[in-house]
Design an enzyme around this catalytic site. Structure first.
Site, PDB file in Angstrom:
ATOM      1  N   ASP A 110      -4.458  -8.852   0.703  1.00  9.13           N
ATOM      2  CA  ASP A 110      -4.682  -9.098   2.124  1.00  9.13           C
ATOM      3  C   ASP A 110      -5.059 -10.562   2.286  1.00  9.13           C
ATOM      4  O   ASP A 110      -5.925 -11.072   1.549  1.00  9.13           O
ATOM      5  CB  ASP A 110      -5.813  -8.214   2.651  1.00  9.13           C
ATOM      6  CG  ASP A 110      -5.462  -6.729   2.627  1.00  9.13           C
ATOM      7  OD1 ASP A 110      -4.371  -6.376   2.130  1.00  9.13           O
ATOM      8  OD2 ASP A 110      -6.290  -5.927   3.093  1.00  9.13           O
ATOM      9  N   ASP A 167      -1.444   5.160   9.601  1.00 12.03           N
ATOM     10  CA  ASP A 167      -2.844   5.275   9.210  1.00 12.03           C
ATOM     11  C   ASP A 167      -3.462   6.426   9.978  1.00 12.03           C
ATOM     12  O   ASP A 167      -3.286   6.537  11.198  1.00 12.03           O
ATOM     13  CB  ASP A 167      -3.586   3.976   9.531  1.00 12.03           C
ATOM     14  CG  ASP A 167      -2.870   2.758   8.945  1.00 12.03           C
ATOM     15  OD1 ASP A 167      -2.360   2.869   7.816  1.00 12.03           O
ATOM     16  OD2 ASP A 167      -2.827   1.719   9.621  1.00 12.03           O
TER      17      ASP A 167
END
Length: 245
Positions: free
Chosen positions: A7, A129
């Site tokens: 990330d 998600d």
């Protein structure tokens, strides 16, 4: 397969706790060097999340993404705020092979279905998600998990089956960044319901047994982020474990 993840914010490797920008941990790592170390350990793919691009597509870390794809030796999938066709074109131009699409896939299915037709089924990963409701339903969240939809994982998947959806990255939000173990039952259930989809499990992996448990329920791939950055295990030993599970 096992897919290490990086990330990125402003060229730095970070992790967010359950998607919260206010709960950010920064790691003193060079992203390219870290990617190269994963390649040396046996990885084939790398998962990249451009958190700058997620907040503002104009801030997408295009040069860094291109450098990683060109110099790491890894095939890359990447996401973060994919809202327009130009966003996809920019990532493909940087050498990204699969674009990871989250909120837009939930909120604008017609557009994303068009992208499947335009770019092919191997070029897109749906990032779905979920929060697990009290009744066990997997409810899809959007916008960096800040918003909940009224759609179940099944609702969203069924919109994309007829256009050939092949890759789904599914994160149990309650597990992400916690190192508390993964939701094996979730992936076992959905691999059985949708066997033609290549499932990428994400969230909570803390030890090698978690990988064995996922492999044994036929999960196709596992995203490894915090577990590698914090030294829970080495990627090389994880790959060996996965292959032998």
């Amino acid at each position: 397969m096992l897919i290490p993840a990086l990330d990125l914010i402003d060229g730095r490797v970070v992790r967010l706790y359950q998607g919260d920008f206010n709960q950010k941990t920064e790691y003193p790592l060079d992203p390219l060097a870290q990617a190269q170390s994963y390649q040396a350990a046996g990885a084939e793919w790398l998962h990249l999340v451009d958190l700058d691009g997620a907040k503002n597509p104009d801030k997408r870390q295009q040069a860094l993404l291109k450098r990683i794809t060109q110099e790491s030796g890894l095939r890359c999938q990447a996401g973060g705020g994919i809202r327009t066709q130009q966003d996809l074109d920019d990532l493909f131009a940087a050498g990204i092979e699969r674009v990871v699409i989250g909120s837009t896939a939930v909120n604008n299915a017609d557009l994303v279905r068009h992208w499947f037709a335009e770019y092919g089924t191997d070029a897109i990963v749906l990032a779905l998600d979920v929060n697990i409701a009290d009744d066990g339903r997997a409810m899809v969240a959007t916008h960096g998990w800040q918003e909940s939809s009224s759609l179940t994982l099944d609702d969203v998947l069924n919109r994309y089956l007829e256009v050939g959806c092949r890759h789904v990255l599914c994160t149990d939000i309650s597990k992400d960044g916690t190192l508390t173990g993964t939701n094996v039952e979730l992936y076992q259930r959905y691999k059985a319901l949708y066997p033609n989809i290549q499932w990428q499990a994400s969230g909570g992996v803390s030890n090698l047994q978690d990988l064995i448990d996922l492999k044994q329920v036929n999960c196709d791939s596992v995203i490894l982020g915090k577990s590698l950055l914090t030294g829970q295990f080495e990627l090389a030993e994880a790959i060996k474990c996965w292959q032998n599970a």
